[in-house]
Design an enzyme around this catalytic site. Structure first.
Site, PDB file in Angstrom:
ATOM      1  N   GLU A  94      79.108  -6.987 123.216  1.00 25.55           N
ATOM      2  CA  GLU A  94      78.985  -8.470 123.190  1.00 25.55           C
ATOM      3  C   GLU A  94      77.855  -8.641 122.361  1.00 25.55           C
ATOM      4  O   GLU A  94      76.300  -8.218 122.729  1.00 25.55           O
ATOM      5  CB  GLU A  94      79.494  -8.301 124.978  1.00 25.55           C
ATOM      6  CG  GLU A  94      79.969  -8.251 124.863  1.00 25.55           C
ATOM      7  CD  GLU A  94      80.698  -8.237 126.613  1.00 25.55           C
ATOM      8  OE1 GLU A  94      79.850  -9.228 127.091  1.00 25.55           O
ATOM      9  OE2 GLU A  94      81.316  -7.707 127.040  1.00 25.55           O
ATOM     10  N   GLU A 107      82.198  -3.452 131.885  1.00 21.72           N
ATOM     11  CA  GLU A 107      81.405  -3.180 133.962  1.00 21.72           C
ATOM     12  C   GLU A 107      81.981  -3.079 134.193  1.00 21.72           C
ATOM     13  O   GLU A 107      82.169  -3.166 135.527  1.00 21.72           O
ATOM     14  CB  GLU A 107      81.108  -4.837 134.010  1.00 21.72           C
ATOM     15  CG  GLU A 107      80.488  -5.380 132.635  1.00 21.72           C
ATOM     16  CD  GLU A 107      79.258  -5.623 132.856  1.00 21.72           C
ATOM     17  OE1 GLU A 107      78.017  -4.884 133.814  1.00 21.72           O
ATOM     18  OE2 GLU A 107      77.883  -6.121 131.573  1.00 21.72           O
TER      19      GLU A 107
HETATM   20  C1  IPT Z   1      79.270  -9.686 130.123  1.00 23.00           C
HETATM   21  C2  IPT Z   1      80.466  -9.528 130.420  1.00 23.00           C
HETATM   22  O1  IPT Z   1      81.527  -8.510 129.959  1.00 23.00           O
HETATM   23  C3  IPT Z   1      81.541 -10.454 129.687  1.00 23.00           C
HETATM   24  O2  IPT Z   1      82.829 -10.163 130.740  1.00 23.00           O
HETATM   25  C4  IPT Z   1      80.987 -11.408 130.270  1.00 23.00           C
HETATM   26  O3  IPT Z   1      80.887 -12.314 131.632  1.00 23.00           O
HETATM   27  C5  IPT Z   1      79.592 -12.298 129.587  1.00 23.00           C
HETATM   28  O4  IPT Z   1      78.935 -11.069 129.823  1.00 23.00           O
HETATM   29  C6  IPT Z   1      79.366 -12.846 129.797  1.00 23.00           C
HETATM   30  O5  IPT Z   1      79.968 -14.545 129.137  1.00 23.00           O
HETATM   31  S1  IPT Z   1      78.738  -9.297 131.113  1.00 23.00           S
HETATM   32  C7  IPT Z   1      76.956  -9.977 131.175  1.00 23.00           C
HETATM   33  C8  IPT Z   1      76.312 -10.171 133.043  1.00 23.00           C
HETATM   34  C9  IPT Z   1      75.827  -8.909 130.875  1.00 23.00           C
END
Ligand code: IPT
Length: 958
Positions: A485, A415
C-alpha cells in the site's frame, strides 16, 4: 412451539460444520446449474436467537416478511444501517463472544427445479454460497445442512437427496456478528447479508471434483508444460495445441506465455465420465530468483492498485458489468496489478484478470487489526484455538482460485499482527501450491514470506531499501520489495507518485507498489449525495477515511487516477528543448512496442500547427531510442511552442479501442515571451476613486473595484486553502501535520492592515500587512499597479515577518467576479494539478466551465487548481501571468468550501471566486502516509509575482 435455536456456533472458534471440502471454482460446465439469486423473503431480528427456526424447519413465513434481493446486504435495502470503522471493532473485544444485539436476517426462498433439470436419481447436487457476511446457518427442505463463517469465501453443501422437483424451501439465517467478525476487521463498511451468488449445481455421476491446472512456462525453451491433477480421473484436451492427455500426465509443447501484458489463454477441457469442464490455460512461471520476483524469467514491476469491491448502491454485491468496468478502467489507466484487498474477490473478477491481463495478489479474508488497541493481546492469529479457522480460510482461497494464471502471489491477509496461526497458513499454502509466491505485510522479518512488503513507507526509506541499506533480518535482505500500500488516495491527491515511480524504475529490488485504494466507498444517499462514516449515526466511526480511492463512487476517475496513469506509463517519452529528438523508452516487462502507433504534433500556444506520424523502432522491453523529430514547421507563428508526442493503440484491443493514448510526452520547442507592458498611464484621482488605465480603485483603500466594465470584488492576498485530507493528516502521524498547524496559527483568518495608498508618476502602490490575530507572523504585502492604457498590471511583493516555521498553504490573490461561466486558458490541463500531482498536466489550450473545474471530492476540500497557467480568460477578463500561475475558480468561497462536510453543503452564490496563485503547498499523502517532499513545500519567503489584466468580449458572445 419449537425449541429455541441453538446459536452456540455463532460464537465458536470453529469455521463451521457441514460444508464440503473446498475445491476449484469454475464458471460453468456442461452440468446443469440453477441460480438462486433474486427475490427472497426476509425477516430481521435483533438477536441471534430472537426467533426460533420453525421458518426453516417448516418453511413458514408470515405475510409481514419483507422481500430482499439476493445477492445483497440488508442494511442497504432498508433494514438497519451500515457501520464504518477503520480498525476499531464496533463491539467490545472479548473473543470469541459477540454482542447480544446481533442483527440476524432470516432469508427464505422457495424454488422448483427447471423442467430440463436431470432426474434427481442421477448423481447429486451441491448448493453453493459465494459469500455471506458474517455467519450463516442453512436448511434445505427442513434439514439443517450446517453453518459457516468466512464471509468472502465459498461454501458448498451436498443436497442431492434433499431436493424435490417442486417446492424446495431454502432457508438461510445470517448473523451480522460472529466469532468470524474478529477475523474480518478490514477497513470498510460492516455489511451483513448474502452478498454473493447462491447457486444450485447438479453433480452428475462421475462429475469433476477438485482439479489443479499446472501450466508452467520455460522461457529458455519457449515451451509450456501442462499437467492437470484431478480428484476424478479424466482427459485433458487443448485443441489449439493438439494436446489430449490423461489427468495426472504432463506434456511439454511450444506455447506463447501468459503475462499481464500478453494475456494469452488457451481454451481447453477437462472431461471426466460425468462432466466436461472448460479450462482457460495460461502458461506462466513465477519464481524468486536473484532476489527478484520473476515471471517467465523476467523481473516484473507492479503498477498496482488495492481493490476493495465497491458499488455505491450495492455495496460489495457486484455484478459482472461492474467488475468488468473495474478491469477496463485499470487497463486503460496503465495499471497492471491488483491486490485484492483484503479478501478474495468475487471469482468472476479473477476470470476477467486472466482474460484482460492483470497480475493479482490474491489476499485471504483475514484482518484482526482491532487487537492493536490492546497491544495485540488475544490476537487470534497467535492462539491455537483459532488456527483451524485460519487454515480453513487459507484453503478456501487457494482451492477456489488456484487455476487462475493471473494469481501470481498469495497473501495471508492484512494487518493481523504476527503469530503462529499465520505461519501455519503459510506452511499449508506452500505445501499445497509451490508455484506461487507468498505475501504478508505484517511479517517484517519475512519469516514466512517471499518478499519484503511495507505500507506507506516514505520515499527516503524506499530508496534505502532499493539500495539495500535498510539492514534488517538476514533473510529479508535478500528479498525483493513491494509497497503493498502506498500513495493514500484520500481526497485531493495522492501527491508524490512520480517520485515513487522514479525509485521503482531505478532500483531492481523495488518491484513497484499498489496505490491505496481503487475506489471511494461512498454510499449513495438521498440527502448527502454520498454518505461516509458517521452519516448513519454510528456510535464509533472513522468518517471519510473510507473515501480514499482513485475513483469516485460512481467510478468516474479522480485526478489521482489520471496522474497515476501518466506516472506509470509503460513507454517513456522525454526530451530536452532544442535537441530535435525525443527519447522513447519501452518500460514494458514483456511486450515490444509493436502494438503502439506514435505521432507528433507541433503546437504553438496550444494550437496544433502541424502533426504527423513518428517512426519508432520496435524496441524490446527495457530498450530506448533517440528518435529524430521533424524540423519545426516553417509556417509556425511566433509564440511558445511544444512538440507533443503520443503513443496510441495501433489497433483495437480487448480493453480499449484503436487510438487510445497509452503514453505521451512534451518537449519544449520555443520559449514563452511575456509581452512587456510599458507603464505609460498615470493614476488619475477622481470623485472617491482613482483610475489607472482600465482600472478603477477606491481612493481611500486603494482597492480595485473594476477593470473596464468588469466589476471586481475584494481583490487581495490569499494564503488559505480549505485543507485537504492530506493537509489534515492522520491522527497517528508522527510528522508535523500542517493542516492543523496552519489552523492553530490562524492562517484561515488573516487580517489585512492598510498602511498606505500611494499614487506616483506611473503607479498606484498599496502597502499592507497581512497577519492573523494573536501571532507575530505576518506578510508585508505591496500591491503595485501600472498600466499602458489597455492592460493593467499588478505586481504583488510579499515579505514574511516574524518567526515563520511552517510553509504556507498558498500564496496568491483572490477576487470575486459577478459573472463567469466559460473559462479558457493556456497552460497546464486539462485537469487539476498541484506541485506533486502535476505529471499528467499537459501544456495546451483548454476550456471548461466554472462548474466543471470543480473536483467533487466527497468531503469538500481544496481542489480544481490548474497549474502553469500562462494566461486565462473568464468573466470578461484576460489575465496574463508573469510568471505562470495556478488558476482556481468556484461559485463559493474558500471558507464555505472549508466548512462543508458533503458536496450537498455547497450552494453556488452570486459571485465567482477566483484564485490566482503564485504557488501552492504540495499535496503529499499524509492522510495515511508521508506528507509532501520538502521540494514541494511552499516556504514563507520573499516573493514577487505579476498579472496583467485586460478586458475581452464576453466569451459567450464570440
Ligand atoms: C492500512 C490498511 O491496510 C488499509 O486497509 C487501509 O485502512 C489503509 O491503511 C488506510 O486507508 S493500515 C494503516 C493504518 C497503516
Amino acid at each position: 412451539m419449537s425449541t429455541p435455536t441453538d446459536t452456540a456456533y455463532v460464537e465458536h472458534f470453529s469455521p463451521g460444520s457441514g460444508a464440503l471440502p473446498p475445491r476449484a471454482r469454475y464458471p460453468h460446465s456442461d452440468a446443469k446449474s440453477l441460480s438462486l439469486n433474486g427475490t427472497w423473503r426476509f425477516r430481521l431480528s435483533g438477536t441471534a436467537d430472537a426467533e426460533d427456526d420453525s421458518f426453516a424447519t417448516q418453511g413458514r413465513y408470515d405475510g409481514d416478511w419483507a422481500q430482499i434481493h439476493v445477492p445483497g446486504h440488508w442494511v442497504l435495502q432498508g433494514h438497519g444501517s451500515p457501520i464504518y470503522t477503520n480498525h476499531l471493532f464496533p463491539f467490545p473485544i472479548d473473543p470469541p463472544r459477540v454482542p447480544t444485539e446481533n442483527p440476524t436476517g432470516d432469508h427464505l426462498r422457495v424454488f422448483d427445479l427447471p423442467a430440463d433439470w436431470p432426474d434427481l436419481a442421477e448423481g447429486g447436487a451441491v448448493l453453493r454460497f459465494d459469500g455471506v457476511e458474517s455467519c450463516a446457518r442453512v436448511w434445505l427442505n427442513g434439514t439443517d445442512l450446517g453453518e459457516f463463517k468466512g464471509s468472502r469465501l465459498p461454501h458448498e453443501f451436498a443436497v442431492g437427496p434433499l431436493l424435490r422437483t417442486t417446492g424446495n424451501v431454502l432457508a438461510v439465517r445470517v448473523h451480522q456478528w460472529s466469532a468470524g467478525s474478529y477475523l474480518e476487521d478490514q477497513d470498510q463498511w460492516w455489511l451483513p447479508g448474502i452478498f454473493r451468488d447462491v447457486t444450485l449445481l447438479h453433480r452428475p455421476a462421475g462429475a469433476a471434483l477438485d482439479f489443479f491446472v499446472h501450466a508452467s512456462y520455460d522461457h529458455l525453451a519457449s515451451t509450456g508444460t501442462l499437467r492437470v491433477d484431478s480428484d476424478v480421473a479424466g482427459r485433458v484436451t487443448v485443441a489449439e495445441l493438439g494436446i489430449d492427455l490423461a489427468t495426472g500426465e504432463s506434456v511439454t509443447v511450444p506455447v506463447d506465455p501468459w503475462s499481464a501484458e500478453t494475456p494469452r489463454l488457451y481454451e481447453g477441457e477437462l472431461s471426466t465420465a460425468g462432466e466436461r469442464v472448460p479450462l482457460r490455460i495460461g502458461f506462466r512461471s513465477v519464481e524468486l530468483s536473484d532476489g527478484l520476483i520473476k515471471v517467465n524469467g523476467r523481473r516484473v514491476l507492479f503498477r498496482g492498485v488495492n481493490r476493495h469491491e465497491w458499488h455505491p448502491q450495492q455495496g460489495r454485491a457486484l455484478d459482472l458489468e461492474t467488475m468488468r468496468a473495474d478491469v477496463l478502467l485499470m487497463k486503460r489507466h496503465n495499471i497492471n496489478a491488483v491486490r485484492t484487498s483484503h479478501y478474495p474477490p468475487h471469482p468472476a473478477f479473477l476470470d476477467l484478470c486472466d482474460e484482460y491481463g492483470l497480475w493479482v495478489i490474491d489476499e485471504c479474508d483475514l484482518e484482526t487489526h482491532g487487537f492493536t488497541e490492546q497491544g495485540w493481546r488475544d490476537n487470534p492469529v497467535d492462539d491455537d484455538r483459532w488456527t483451524p479457522a485460519l487454515l480453513d480460510r487459507a484453503s478456501r482461497m487457494v482451492e477456489r482460485d488456484k487455476n487462475h494464471p493471473s494469481v501470481v502471489i498469495w497473501s495471508l491477509g492484512n494487518e493481523a499482527g504476527t503469530g503462529r496461526g499465520l505461519t501455519a497458513m503459510a506452511e499449508w499454502i506452500k505445501g499445497r501450491d509451490s508455484s506461487r509466491l507468498l505475501h504478508y505485510e505484517g511479517d517484517l522479518g519475512c519469516r514466512d514470506t517471499d518478499m519484503y512488503s511495507r505500507m506507506y513507507a516514505s520515499h527516503a526509506e524506499v530508496e534505502r531499501i532499493g539500495q539495500g541499506l535498510d539492514g534488517g533480518p538476514r533473510k529479508r535482505r535478500d528479498l525483493p520489495f513491494v509497497l503493498c500500500e502506498y500513495a493514500h488516495a484520500m481526497g485531493n491527491g495522492p501527491g508524490g507518485l512520480a517520485d515513487y515511480q522514479r525509485l521503482f524504475e531505478s532500483y531492481d529490488r523495488l518491484q513497484g507498489g499498489f496505490v491505496w485504494e481503487w475506489i471511494d466507498h461512498g454510499i449513495a444517499h438521498p440527502e448527502l449525495g454520498y454518505a461516509y462514516g458517521g452519516d448513519f449515526g454510528e456510535e464509533l466511526h472513522d468518517g471519510n477515511f473510507v473515501c480514499d480511492g482513485l475513483l469516485f463512487p460512481d467510478r468516474r476517475p479522480s485526478p489521482g487516477l489520471v496522474e497515476y496513469k501518466k506516472v506509470i506509463e509503460p513507454v517513456g517519452i522525454t526530451g530536452e528543448a532544442g535537441d530535435g529528438t525525443v527519447r522513447i523508452t519501452n518500460k514494458h516487462d514483456f511486450a515490444d512496442l509493436s502494438a503502439l502507433a506514435f505521432s507528433w504534433s507541433y503546437e504553438v500556444e496550444g494550437d496544433a500547427v502541424e502533426s504527423g506520424t513518428l517512426t519508432v523502432p520496435v524496441l524490446a522491453p527495457g530498450e530506448s531510442a533517440d528518435v529524430k523529430l521533424p524540423a519545426p514547421p516553417a509556417t509556425a507563428p511566433a509564440g511558445e511552442a511544444h512538440w507533443t508526442v503520443r503513443a496510441a493503440l495501433a489497433a483495437d484491443t480487448a480493453w480499449a479501442a484503436k487510438d487510445h493514448v497509452v503514453a505521451w510526452g512534451q518537449v519544449p520547442a520555443a520559449p514563452r515571451r511575456v509581452p512587456p507592458l510599458a507603464p505609460t498611464a498615470r493614476p488619475v484621482p477622481g470623485d472617491g476613486v482613482i483610475t489607472l488605465g482600465p482600472g478603477t480603485f477606491d481612493a481611500r483603500t486603494g482597492a480595485l473595484t473594476a477593470i473596464g466594465d468588469v466589476p471586481v470584488r475584494a481583490l487581495r492576498l490569499d494564503v488559505w486553502r480549505a485543507t485537504t485530507d492530506n493537509d489534515d493528516g492522520a491522527s497517528w502521524q508522527a510528522d508535523e501535520r500542517f493542516g492543523l498547524v496552519w489552523r492553530t496559527l490562524g492562517l484561515q483568518r488573516m487580517r489585512h492592515r492598510l498602511d498606505a495608498v500611494e499614487t506616483g508618476e506611473n503607479a498606484l502602490t498599496v502597502r499592507t500587512r497581512v497577519a492573523p490575530a494573536a501571532r507575530d507572523v505576518g506578510l508585508s504585502t505591496v500591491y503595485r499597479w501600472t498600466s499602458n492604457g489597455d492592460g493593467l498590471r499588478l505586481t504583488v511583493s510579499t515579505v514574511p515577518e516574524g518567526d515563520w516555521r511552517v510553509p504556507l498553504p498558498r500564496l496568491g490573490i483572490r477576487f470575486g467576479l459577478c459573472a463567469a461561466d466559460e473559462v479558457r486558458w493556456f497552460g497546464g490541463g486539462p485537469g487539476e494539478a498541484y506541485a506533486d500531482t502535476r505529471t499528467a498536466s499537459a501544456v495546451g489550450r483548454w476550456h471548461s466551465t466554472v462548474d466543471e473545474l470543480q473536483t467533487p471530492y466527497l468531503r469538500p476540500q481544496e481542489n480544481g487548481a490548474r497549474i502553469d497557467v500562462r494566461w486565462a480568460e473568464l468573466g470578461g477578463l484576460h489575465i496574463e501571468g508573469d510568471p505562470a500561475f495556478l488558476l482556481t475558480a468556484r461559485r463559493w468561497t474558500t471558507e464555505q468550501l472549508d466548512a462543508a462536510t458533503h458536496r450537498t453543503d455547497l450552494t453556488p452564490g452570486d459571485t465567482v471566486w477566483v484564485n490566482l496563485d503564485h504557488s501552492q503547498h504540495g499535496i503529499g499523502s499524509q492522510s495515511c502516509g508521508p506528507g509532501p517532499l520538502p521540494q514541494y513545500h511552499l516556504r514563507a519567503e520573499p516573493a514577487e509575482f505579476s498579472f496583467v489584466f485586460s478586458t475581452v468580449p464576453d466569451p459567450r458572445t464570440h
